[in-house]
Design a protein around this motif. Sequence first.
Motif, PDB file in Angstrom:
ATOM      1  N   ASN A   1       0.854  -1.181   0.000  1.00  0.00           N
ATOM      2  CA  ASN A   1       0.000   0.000   0.000  1.00  0.00           C
ATOM      3  C   ASN A   1       0.896   1.238   0.000  1.00  0.00           C
ATOM      4  O   ASN A   1       1.830   1.341   0.774  1.00  0.00           O
ATOM      5  CB  ASN A   1      -0.935  -0.004   1.210  1.00  0.00           C
ATOM      6  N   LEU A   2       0.613   2.144  -0.934  1.00  0.00           N
ATOM      7  CA  LEU A   2       1.452   3.332  -1.105  1.00  0.00           C
ATOM      8  C   LEU A   2       0.734   4.587  -0.612  1.00  0.00           C
ATOM      9  O   LEU A   2      -0.099   4.509   0.289  1.00  0.00           O
ATOM     10  CB  LEU A   2       1.868   3.467  -2.574  1.00  0.00           C
ATOM     11  N   LEU A   3       1.035   5.717  -1.192  1.00  0.00           N
ATOM     12  CA  LEU A   3       0.535   7.008  -0.698  1.00  0.00           C
ATOM     13  C   LEU A   3      -0.342   7.738  -1.711  1.00  0.00           C
ATOM     14  O   LEU A   3      -0.620   8.920  -1.528  1.00  0.00           O
ATOM     15  CB  LEU A   3       1.726   7.906  -0.332  1.00  0.00           C
ATOM     16  N   TRP A   4      -0.773   7.056  -2.781  1.00  0.00           N
ATOM     17  CA  TRP A   4      -1.491   7.744  -3.842  1.00  0.00           C
ATOM     18  C   TRP A   4      -2.681   6.931  -4.319  1.00  0.00           C
ATOM     19  O   TRP A   4      -2.591   5.716  -4.532  1.00  0.00           O
ATOM     20  CB  TRP A   4      -0.565   8.007  -5.027  1.00  0.00           C
ATOM     21  N   GLY A   5      -3.793   7.607  -4.534  1.00  0.00           N
ATOM     22  CA  GLY A   5      -4.967   7.008  -5.149  1.00  0.00           C
ATOM     23  C   GLY A   5      -5.450   5.749  -4.459  1.00  0.00           C
ATOM     24  O   GLY A   5      -5.446   5.643  -3.237  1.00  0.00           O
ATOM     25  N   ALA A   6      -5.871   4.792  -5.270  1.00  0.00           N
ATOM     26  CA  ALA A   6      -6.407   3.540  -4.741  1.00  0.00           C
ATOM     27  C   ALA A   6      -5.362   2.725  -3.981  1.00  0.00           C
ATOM     28  O   ALA A   6      -5.705   1.889  -3.152  1.00  0.00           O
ATOM     29  CB  ALA A   6      -6.999   2.706  -5.875  1.00  0.00           C
ATOM     30  N   SER A   7      -4.073   2.989  -4.255  1.00  0.00           N
ATOM     31  CA  SER A   7      -3.015   2.214  -3.590  1.00  0.00           C
ATOM     32  C   SER A   7      -2.914   2.518  -2.100  1.00  0.00           C
ATOM     33  O   SER A   7      -2.227   1.814  -1.368  1.00  0.00           O
ATOM     34  CB  SER A   7      -1.661   2.472  -4.257  1.00  0.00           C
ATOM     35  N   ILE A   8      -3.591   3.552  -1.627  1.00  0.00           N
ATOM     36  CA  ILE A   8      -3.566   3.911  -0.199  1.00  0.00           C
ATOM     37  C   ILE A   8      -4.164   2.799   0.656  1.00  0.00           C
ATOM     38  O   ILE A   8      -3.701   2.542   1.761  1.00  0.00           O
ATOM     39  CB  ILE A   8      -4.340   5.236   0.041  1.00  0.00           C
ATOM     40  N   PHE A   9      -5.167   2.137   0.134  1.00  0.00           N
ATOM     41  CA  PHE A   9      -5.976   1.238   0.952  1.00  0.00           C
ATOM     42  C   PHE A   9      -5.460  -0.200   0.953  1.00  0.00           C
ATOM     43  O   PHE A   9      -5.359  -0.828  -0.108  1.00  0.00           O
ATOM     44  CB  PHE A   9      -7.431   1.269   0.474  1.00  0.00           C
ATOM     45  N   PRO A  10      -5.149  -0.746   2.133  1.00  0.00           N
ATOM     46  CA  PRO A  10      -4.729  -2.147   2.211  1.00  0.00           C
ATOM     47  C   PRO A  10      -5.738  -3.096   1.570  1.00  0.00           C
ATOM     48  O   PRO A  10      -5.349  -4.090   0.954  1.00  0.00           O
ATOM     49  CB  PRO A  10      -4.603  -2.396   3.714  1.00  0.00           C
ATOM     50  N   GLU A  11      -7.022  -2.773   1.677  1.00  0.00           N
ATOM     51  CA  GLU A  11      -8.050  -3.629   1.081  1.00  0.00           C
ATOM     52  C   GLU A  11      -7.868  -3.713  -0.442  1.00  0.00           C
ATOM     53  O   GLU A  11      -8.072  -4.771  -1.039  1.00  0.00           O
ATOM     54  CB  GLU A  11      -9.463  -3.099   1.387  1.00  0.00           C
ATOM     55  N   THR A  12      -7.463  -2.603  -1.060  1.00  0.00           N
ATOM     56  CA  THR A  12      -7.236  -2.593  -2.510  1.00  0.00           C
ATOM     57  C   THR A  12      -6.071  -3.500  -2.882  1.00  0.00           C
ATOM     58  O   THR A  12      -6.146  -4.264  -3.855  1.00  0.00           O
ATOM     59  CB  THR A  12      -6.953  -1.157  -3.002  1.00  0.00           C
ATOM     60  N   ILE A  13      -4.990  -3.441  -2.108  1.00  0.00           N
ATOM     61  CA  ILE A  13      -3.831  -4.280  -2.412  1.00  0.00           C
ATOM     62  C   ILE A  13      -4.180  -5.749  -2.199  1.00  0.00           C
ATOM     63  O   ILE A  13      -3.793  -6.618  -2.978  1.00  0.00           O
ATOM     64  CB  ILE A  13      -2.604  -3.852  -1.577  1.00  0.00           C
ATOM     65  N   SER A  14      -4.955  -6.044  -1.156  1.00  0.00           N
ATOM     66  CA  SER A  14      -5.416  -7.415  -0.930  1.00  0.00           C
ATOM     67  C   SER A  14      -6.298  -7.877  -2.097  1.00  0.00           C
ATOM     68  O   SER A  14      -6.194  -9.027  -2.540  1.00  0.00           O
ATOM     69  CB  SER A  14      -6.187  -7.494   0.393  1.00  0.00           C
ATOM     70  N   ASN A  15      -7.146  -6.988  -2.601  1.00  0.00           N
ATOM     71  CA  ASN A  15      -7.983  -7.331  -3.758  1.00  0.00           C
ATOM     72  C   ASN A  15      -7.137  -7.553  -5.014  1.00  0.00           C
ATOM     73  O   ASN A  15      -7.489  -8.377  -5.860  1.00  0.00           O
ATOM     74  CB  ASN A  15      -9.031  -6.246  -4.001  1.00  0.00           C
ATOM     75  N   LEU A  16      -6.030  -6.831  -5.121  1.00  0.00           N
ATOM     76  CA  LEU A  16      -5.103  -7.059  -6.242  1.00  0.00           C
ATOM     77  C   LEU A  16      -4.504  -8.461  -6.150  1.00  0.00           C
ATOM     78  O   LEU A  16      -4.371  -9.150  -7.161  1.00  0.00           O
ATOM     79  CB  LEU A  16      -3.999  -5.992  -6.241  1.00  0.00           C
ATOM     80  N   VAL A  17      -4.155  -8.888  -4.945  1.00  0.00           N
ATOM     81  CA  VAL A  17      -3.635 -10.252  -4.747  1.00  0.00           C
ATOM     82  C   VAL A  17      -4.663 -11.265  -5.247  1.00  0.00           C
ATOM     83  O   VAL A  17      -4.321 -12.226  -5.953  1.00  0.00           O
ATOM     84  CB  VAL A  17      -3.285 -10.502  -3.262  1.00  0.00           C
ATOM     85  N   GLU A  18      -5.918 -11.038  -4.904  1.00  0.00           N
ATOM     86  CA  GLU A  18      -6.970 -11.955  -5.346  1.00  0.00           C
ATOM     87  C   GLU A  18      -7.108 -11.939  -6.870  1.00  0.00           C
ATOM     88  O   GLU A  18      -7.263 -13.000  -7.496  1.00  0.00           O
ATOM     89  CB  GLU A  18      -8.306 -11.579  -4.701  1.00  0.00           C
ATOM     90  N   ALA A  19      -7.041 -10.761  -7.471  1.00  0.00           N
ATOM     91  CA  ALA A  19      -7.191 -10.651  -8.927  1.00  0.00           C
ATOM     92  C   ALA A  19      -6.045 -11.348  -9.662  1.00  0.00           C
ATOM     93  O   ALA A  19      -6.260 -11.980 -10.691  1.00  0.00           O
ATOM     94  CB  ALA A  19      -7.267  -9.179  -9.333  1.00  0.00           C
ATOM     95  N   ILE A  20      -4.842 -11.246  -9.143  1.00  0.00           N
ATOM     96  CA  ILE A  20      -3.683 -11.876  -9.792  1.00  0.00           C
ATOM     97  C   ILE A  20      -3.673 -13.379  -9.537  1.00  0.00           C
ATOM     98  O   ILE A  20      -3.325 -14.159 -10.402  1.00  0.00           O
ATOM     99  CB  ILE A  20      -2.372 -11.189  -9.360  1.00  0.00           C
TER     100      ILE A  20
END
Length: 189
Positions: A59-78
């Motif tokens: 999780n970074l500092l910009w846009g959707a990457s701020i949210f841990p839930e988004t990064i976890s959802n990326l793991v699921e998508a990949i």
Amino acid sequence: SFEVCRILGIGQMVVHPVWHDSENRILADETEFIQINVEAMKPLLEVAEKNDVVILSENLLWGASIFPETISNLVEAISSPYFSWCWDIGHSNCFGISPNNMKKVKHIPKSLHIHDNHGNGQDEHLFPGDGTIDWKEVLNTLRAIGYAGDLVMEAHHQSIKTPDEQREELLGNLFNRCCKMQTYMNKYL
């Protein structure tokens, strides 16, 4: 980098997700963020698998990457054994994202970036305890989600600004805090 990790026996490597598009527009929409990152990671996943190294996005500092839930959802998508994620605790605190949000993620992170800040949007990378992060809440959350991954101390900004003659003392202080944090984590995890 993947080959170096393989040679040194390092099983995972943090790679920042793509957080802006080709026009340098911040990816604020989670669906677009995930779509672009799924495509961006495809060639890296082939190299990661070849070298038996797991890519960790954070999780970074910009846009959707701020949210841990988004990064976890990326793991699921990949959906690859060669892709997971790293929770940057300091980045979450920059934006007031509570450690309790981690109880909502679908995928438990494989690594943590540990540093502190004052929660004002500034990524200060302070020693744990020098900012506003409630470390007891962090540890209770880690225990609740069954965290068992790596811990990476990212408290390095102080050393950048420290004069050479004071660097040894500063690094000794950082080492002592790491030991204290390890003891604290062993007690609570």
